[in-house]
Write a protein that holds these residues in place. Structure first.
Motif, PDB file in Angstrom:
ATOM      1  N   LEU A 137       0.818  -1.217   0.000  1.00 15.24           N
ATOM      2  CA  LEU A 137       0.000   0.000   0.000  1.00 15.24           C
ATOM      3  C   LEU A 137       0.850   1.265   0.000  1.00 15.24           C
ATOM      4  CD1 LEU A 137      -2.901  -0.887   2.479  1.00 15.24           C
ATOM      5  CD2 LEU A 137      -3.006  -0.734  -0.013  1.00 15.24           C
ATOM      6  N   CYS A 197       0.405   5.071   6.687  1.00 14.83           N
ATOM      7  CA  CYS A 197      -0.471   4.093   6.029  1.00 14.83           C
ATOM      8  C   CYS A 197      -1.504   3.532   6.999  1.00 14.83           C
ATOM      9  CB  CYS A 197       0.358   2.956   5.433  1.00 14.83           C
ATOM     10  SG  CYS A 197       1.293   3.414   3.957  1.00 14.83           S
ATOM     11  N   LEU A 210      -4.302   5.972   7.433  1.00 16.59           N
ATOM     12  CA  LEU A 210      -5.224   5.949   6.292  1.00 16.59           C
ATOM     13  C   LEU A 210      -6.082   4.693   6.300  1.00 16.59           C
ATOM     14  CD1 LEU A 210      -3.078   7.310   3.342  1.00 16.59           C
ATOM     15  CD2 LEU A 210      -4.992   8.418   4.461  1.00 16.59           C
ATOM     16  N   ILE A 211      -5.474   3.563   6.654  1.00 14.64           N
ATOM     17  CA  ILE A 211      -6.226   2.302   6.713  1.00 14.64           C
ATOM     18  C   ILE A 211      -7.341   2.400   7.739  1.00 14.64           C
ATOM     19  CG2 ILE A 211      -6.075  -0.127   7.400  1.00 14.64           C
ATOM     20  CD1 ILE A 211      -3.266  -0.150   6.131  1.00 14.64           C
ATOM     21  N   GLY A 263     -10.088   4.366   6.349  1.00 11.47           N
ATOM     22  CA  GLY A 263     -10.829   3.571   5.375  1.00 11.47           C
ATOM     23  C   GLY A 263     -11.761   2.587   6.036  1.00 11.47           C
ATOM     24  N   ASN A 305      -7.184  -1.763  -2.283  1.00 12.97           N
ATOM     25  CA  ASN A 305      -6.309  -0.711  -2.822  1.00 12.97           C
ATOM     26  C   ASN A 305      -7.118   0.516  -3.212  1.00 12.97           C
ATOM     27  OD1 ASN A 305      -4.200  -2.454  -2.492  1.00 12.97           O
ATOM     28  ND2 ASN A 305      -3.971  -2.965  -4.654  1.00 12.97           N
ATOM     29  N   PHE A 331      -8.067   2.479  -0.183  1.00  9.25           N
ATOM     30  CA  PHE A 331      -6.890   3.167   0.341  1.00  9.25           C
ATOM     31  C   PHE A 331      -6.605   4.426  -0.477  1.00  9.25           C
ATOM     32  CE2 PHE A 331      -2.335   3.994   0.618  1.00  9.25           C
ATOM     33  CZ  PHE A 331      -2.116   3.918   1.989  1.00  9.25           C
TER      34      PHE A 331
END
Length: 279
Positions: free
Chosen positions: A105, A175, A178-179, A182, A205, A208
């Motif tokens: 990612l 990351c 952001l995950i 999401g 993906n 993300f």
């Protein structure tokens, strides 16, 4: 090589080279600003043999690993060679195949940061380039018969490759943030009835990238400076399997004494045979 020689692209090329972006990714970045339409031939044109050779020369000469593709396109021929070797030794009969590739990612984060800083647009996903060159590699295997096998999105033979990369601490934290965003978005949509709630805390993906696009450009660049690549990617796993085959049909049961499944009552079997055992 016209994209790299065009006068209007020289400023972007200089900035990309200053960031140690490989030749293949320079082509991908500049092709997003051009009118080239997607096709296998355009992928070969954009990331052709000359480009791959130049990228390979960069790697062999000690040039740092590309911060965008993490070295994947600098070694795409090694990846396809591993897939071809595994495929030829798998023992499966030749049949239409499809490729699924799992890319770290952090790659999407790196692309986005470079796009915002240099004002380019990356075209062709890494898996598209890998898939295209896998087709080219198999065309050379005339003695095995794989040169005539078609690639198909519904192919019964599935090639699954997982590429891994050791992220930096900042990258990993960004990351994960952001995950989590999401996952929260998935829960909100599920609660509102727009989509079913998932049973795992994972995002695709696409989800993300969607969460990444919601971050203001200034915040993105200030929180995550132009990425550097300390480590190269690694192939975590490479598997080849066949999709399940389902057989359906109808039958007629002509005996009332035949049960649907083995009939056991108080530890004693009733009847000699069942429909399940007969099928």
């Amino acid at each position: 090589m016209e994209l790299l020689s065009a006068p209007e692209n020289q400023k972007a090329i200089s900035e990309l080279r200053a960031l140690n972006v490989c030749v293949c990714c320079q082509f991908r970045a500049l092709s997003g600003l051009s009118s080239i339409r997607y096709s296998d031939s355009s992928v070969v044109e954009v990331c052709g043999e000359d480009t791959l050779s130049a990228s390979k020369t960069e790697t062999e000469s000690g040039t740092p690993t590309c911060p965008v593709c993490m070295g994947i396109l600098q070694r795409v021929n090694q990846i396809t060679a591993s897939i071809v070797e595994k495929l030829l030794n798998s023992g499966y009969t030749r049949s239409p195949y499809r490729l699924t590739a799992s890319i770290p990612l952090s790659h999407f984060l790196r692309e986005k940061v470079i796009e915002e800083k240099v004002k380019v647009k990356f075209k062709y996903e890494l898996k598209d380039v890998i898939r295209t060159y896998l087709k080219q590699a198999l065309k050379g295997k005339t003695e095995s018969g794989w040169d005539n096998v078609e690639y198909s999105m519904t192919g019964g033979l599935v090639i699954d490759i997982v590429l891994d990369y050791n992220e930096t601490a900042d990258e990993k934290a960004f990351c994960e943030k952001l995950i989590n965003k999401g996952i929260a978005m998935k829960a909100v949509k599920a609660k509102s009835g727009k989509r079913r709630r998932g049973h795992d805390n994972t995002i695709s993906n696409q989800q993300f990238e969607a969460a990444l696009k919601r971050i203001p450009t200034d915040d993105l660049i200030s929180n995550f400076p132009p990425p550097k690549c300390v480590n190269a990617f690694a192939i975590r796993s490479l598997n080849i399997s066949r999709r399940p085959v389902y057989v359906t049909g109808k039958y007629v049961k002509l005996s009332r004494s035949m049960s649907q499944t083995p009939w056991i009552l108080n530890g004693m079997r009733k009847g000699d045979i069942s429909v399940e055992e007969s099928i």
